[in-house]
Design a protein around this motif. Sequence first.
Motif, mmCIF file in Angstrom:
data_model
loop_
_atom_site.group_PDB
_atom_site.id
_atom_site.type_symbol
_atom_site.label_atom_id
_atom_site.label_comp_id
_atom_site.label_asym_id
_atom_site.label_seq_id
_atom_site.Cartn_x
_atom_site.Cartn_y
_atom_site.Cartn_z
ATOM 1 N N TYR A 143 -15.664 3.881 -14.973
ATOM 2 C CA TYR A 143 -14.809 3.707 -13.789
ATOM 3 C C TYR A 143 -13.336 3.906 -14.159
ATOM 4 O O TYR A 143 -12.552 4.486 -13.403
ATOM 5 C CB TYR A 143 -15.018 2.317 -13.183
ATOM 6 N N SER A 144 -12.961 3.419 -15.336
ATOM 7 C CA SER A 144 -11.574 3.584 -15.808
ATOM 8 C C SER A 144 -11.247 5.064 -16.006
ATOM 9 O O SER A 144 -10.157 5.530 -15.660
ATOM 10 C CB SER A 144 -11.380 2.813 -17.115
ATOM 11 N N HIS A 145 -12.215 5.828 -16.568
ATOM 12 C CA HIS A 145 -12.024 7.283 -16.731
ATOM 13 C C HIS A 145 -11.772 7.934 -15.368
ATOM 14 O O HIS A 145 -10.850 8.749 -15.215
ATOM 15 C CB HIS A 145 -13.276 7.919 -17.342
ATOM 16 N N LEU A 146 -12.617 7.567 -14.370
ATOM 17 C CA LEU A 146 -12.501 8.171 -13.034
ATOM 18 C C LEU A 146 -11.157 7.825 -12.397
ATOM 19 O O LEU A 146 -10.532 8.675 -11.731
ATOM 20 C CB LEU A 146 -13.655 7.709 -12.140
ATOM 21 N N ALA A 147 -10.694 6.595 -12.624
ATOM 22 C CA ALA A 147 -9.390 6.183 -12.080
ATOM 23 C C ALA A 147 -8.264 7.004 -12.697
ATOM 24 O O ALA A 147 -7.357 7.490 -12.009
ATOM 25 C CB ALA A 147 -9.177 4.691 -12.340
ATOM 26 N N THR A 148 -8.327 7.199 -14.017
ATOM 27 C CA THR A 148 -7.304 7.988 -14.719
ATOM 28 C C THR A 148 -7.328 9.438 -14.238
ATOM 29 O O THR A 148 -6.279 10.054 -13.998
ATOM 30 C CB THR A 148 -7.540 7.935 -16.249
ATOM 31 N N LEU A 149 -8.526 10.005 -14.108
ATOM 32 C CA LEU A 149 -8.666 11.391 -13.628
ATOM 33 C C LEU A 149 -8.066 11.536 -12.227
ATOM 34 O O LEU A 149 -7.375 12.521 -11.930
ATOM 35 C CB LEU A 149 -10.151 11.788 -13.618
ATOM 36 N N TYR A 150 -8.300 10.544 -11.381
ATOM 37 C CA TYR A 150 -7.753 10.556 -10.020
ATOM 38 C C TYR A 150 -6.225 10.578 -10.068
ATOM 39 O O TYR A 150 -5.570 11.344 -9.355
ATOM 40 C CB TYR A 150 -8.264 9.318 -9.262
ATOM 41 N N GLU A 151 -5.640 9.755 -10.945
ATOM 42 C CA GLU A 151 -4.180 9.700 -11.079
ATOM 43 C C GLU A 151 -3.613 11.031 -11.587
ATOM 44 O O GLU A 151 -2.494 11.408 -11.258
ATOM 45 C CB GLU A 151 -3.783 8.573 -12.059
ATOM 46 N N GLN A 152 -4.403 11.732 -12.392
ATOM 47 C CA GLN A 152 -3.934 13.000 -12.970
ATOM 48 C C GLN A 152 -4.134 14.190 -12.034
ATOM 49 O O GLN A 152 -3.790 15.313 -12.383
ATOM 50 C CB GLN A 152 -4.664 13.262 -14.302
ATOM 51 N N GLY A 153 -4.694 13.928 -10.847
ATOM 52 C CA GLY A 153 -4.804 15.002 -9.866
ATOM 53 C C GLY A 153 -6.159 15.680 -9.789
ATOM 54 O O GLY A 153 -6.315 16.701 -9.125
ATOM 55 N N TYR A 154 -7.165 15.143 -10.487
ATOM 56 C CA TYR A 154 -8.508 15.731 -10.410
ATOM 57 C C TYR A 154 -9.183 15.313 -9.095
ATOM 58 O O TYR A 154 -8.846 14.277 -8.508
ATOM 59 C CB TYR A 154 -9.366 15.274 -11.592
ATOM 60 N N GLU A 155 -10.145 16.113 -8.681
ATOM 61 C CA GLU A 155 -10.854 15.838 -7.427
ATOM 62 C C GLU A 155 -11.922 14.762 -7.661
ATOM 63 O O GLU A 155 -13.064 15.053 -7.983
ATOM 64 C CB GLU A 155 -11.485 17.124 -6.890
ATOM 65 N N VAL A 156 -11.501 13.530 -7.527
ATOM 66 C CA VAL A 156 -12.410 12.385 -7.685
ATOM 67 C C VAL A 156 -12.236 11.506 -6.441
ATOM 68 O O VAL A 156 -11.118 11.141 -6.088
ATOM 69 C CB VAL A 156 -12.070 11.565 -8.952
ATOM 70 N N ASP A 157 -13.356 11.182 -5.774
ATOM 71 C CA ASP A 157 -13.297 10.374 -4.551
ATOM 72 C C ASP A 157 -13.534 8.903 -4.901
ATOM 73 O O ASP A 157 -14.675 8.431 -4.964
ATOM 74 C CB ASP A 157 -14.363 10.871 -3.558
ATOM 75 N N LEU A 158 -12.438 8.164 -5.129
ATOM 76 C CA LEU A 158 -12.561 6.744 -5.513
ATOM 77 C C LEU A 158 -13.066 5.887 -4.355
ATOM 78 O O LEU A 158 -13.614 4.800 -4.574
ATOM 79 C CB LEU A 158 -11.207 6.205 -6.001
ATOM 80 N N ASN A 159 -12.862 6.373 -3.109
ATOM 81 C CA ASN A 159 -13.285 5.588 -1.941
ATOM 82 C C ASN A 159 -14.804 5.408 -1.881
ATOM 83 O O ASN A 159 -15.303 4.570 -1.122
ATOM 84 C CB ASN A 159 -12.781 6.243 -0.654
#
Length: 709
Positions: free
Chosen positions: A642-658
Amino acid sequence: MMMQIREAREALKLYFGYDNFRPMQEQIISRVLNREDVVVLMPTGGGKSVCYQVPAVVMPGITIVISPLIALMKDQVEALLENGIKAAFLNSSLSAEAQYQVENACLAGELKLLYVSPEKLLSSGFLNFLKRIQVSLFAVDEAHCISAWGHDFRPEYTQLRILKQQFPQTPMVALTATADKLTQKDIQDQLSLRDPQVFVASFDRPNINLMVKPGRDRLNKITEFLERHHGQPGIIYCLSRKGTEAIADKLKKNGFKATCYHAGMNAQQRAKAQEDFLKDDVQIVCATVAFGMGIDKSNVRWVIHYNLPKNIEGYYQEIGRAGRDGAASDALLFYSYADVMSMRSMLTEGSEKQLELQLVKLDRMQQYAEATICRRRILLQYFGETMHKDCGNCDICRNPPTSFDGTLLVQKALSAIARTQEQVNMGLLIDVLRGSRNAQVLEGGYDRIKTYGAGREISTMDWQRYLHQMLNAGLVELAYDQKYALKLTEQSRQVLFEGRKVQLVKFDEVKQPTEEVRKARPKKEVVQDALFERLRTLRKKMADEYGVPPYVIFTDSTLQEMSAEKPTNRIAMLAISGVGSLKYERYGYDFVNEIISFMTEEQDKGNKLKGATHLVTYEAYKAGNNPEQIARQRNLNPVTIYSHLATLYEQGYEVDLNRFITKKEFTEIRKAIASLGPDAKLKDLYEALGEQYEYHKIRLAISLFKTEV
């Protein structure tokens, strides 16, 4: 004016991918935008083109660039089109129909730059055609061609003064890589420039490693050099056409991709050789000096001079074809005294004054080759630029020669010159000193003089070096009109009869790093090099698909920065120097994917790379796996995923945290983050929320909060 400079900076980033101008570029561009005449002296690869290409984009109308080389026009236009700038060229290589289309594009205001040859510019009717369009600027490239004092005089250039007569209000920028003070003045006068400001950039190219090696066993030394520069493009300059063919053939037999280029080949053969080199289909071009001015290839990694050049201007311009992208490059010069003799015998054309000047320039070139101090300081001093410390990037700096008392050796040589009645040349004198029994020695009776064989313990090459130093010190003179016989001087007599001492310099060849040393390189560098090769392979593949030279896509220095920084999304990629918006849209996605793929493979091999573990998670996420599945696959804690996905989201990758946190959960957690701040510890937020929300939910909410803010 401030508005235009701001636009110029924006154009630099948008079209060329650079955040900042190089030294002097902004001042030059300011003058041009202010419609003033300018003379620009900048070394090859110093960024001359930007000085008129950026103003061309910013100013209304079209910039006319006068260039003497058809191939160079084609390369520059190709590169401009790749950068998203509308440009074209007009010269004899185009059909009448193609020329008609270009002229119509000019009349329609569709082009920002038009490259023309001086012959085309001066052809009947063309100046009248220019009066029908809005010309914003004239740029005269290779401006030294206008001067009889320049090293590459072109008579047709002298007629360019007509531009100021016909277009007195249009600013003009004259650009050259090499021009002494006499040539600078001539450029201004011949072009009738109005009170131009002359900008002389530093001639220092610190990225080029300068080396001189003895002229024996050249081919073996070249093959050793090429093995250390695996796959890197370069040029070998030779004195003769036959030489270029012979060396290219030998290299091909040794398994290298090589071709030759010289004026004796027909136009089609020359164009083929040049095209193959530009497209990285061949690694090496063996060429006479006719090759090089017409290329804009930025990823030439080395230049070798098989023979001594005629002058420092030519040498400097030729080595300047290496490392135009700013990345580390090598310049290797082979030197033998025979080359000097050969060159002197070739200098027979022109007036007495011109011959004298050519001989003086050849002497300066010889002194550079025989240097005992930092080579870069000598080069820069020649162009009137003083360097106050040694460069650290030449063979002399890396391997400083040691002095010793050479008085006895010098006395032996001077005595031998005296006893041979000052009638022998350098080669024969060395034979005498070394006790050779060849025909010339025996016929002259030199085997019977007292100093015959007095220096047999010294190698031929070392004797040559010592005699060159004696020449430079004025201890002997060369009688050019007496078959280069060596003559004694007043200083010789001081050494022979008055006890004068002489210091000589002993050179040791620089040892190449051994295999063991090379293996000991840091793992980070090895990985970086491996990624660079992957990106270079991708660049070549894409270049072939688009029909352009590889360096037009991205330069080597841009690829090296990518290899070091490993950008894996749009924002990071656009921060790389040399990646503009248009280039990202066209190529960026493929390069990002290649970097991600490389980093994922390295992670799988157990090589820990910064950012790689996140990318492995991202690849699994894109494949449709949820965080729990990814955690099981990777044998990691789900909180880490989950931490990886959060970081990827912050870096502009297409990750849907919702998908992993509800609106209600985010609203509640958001209040605590707003109160304690997004940099608060997870533990503090967890406690502030009454321990109701899991750690991974809080981590996801922080990323959403940061993006929202």
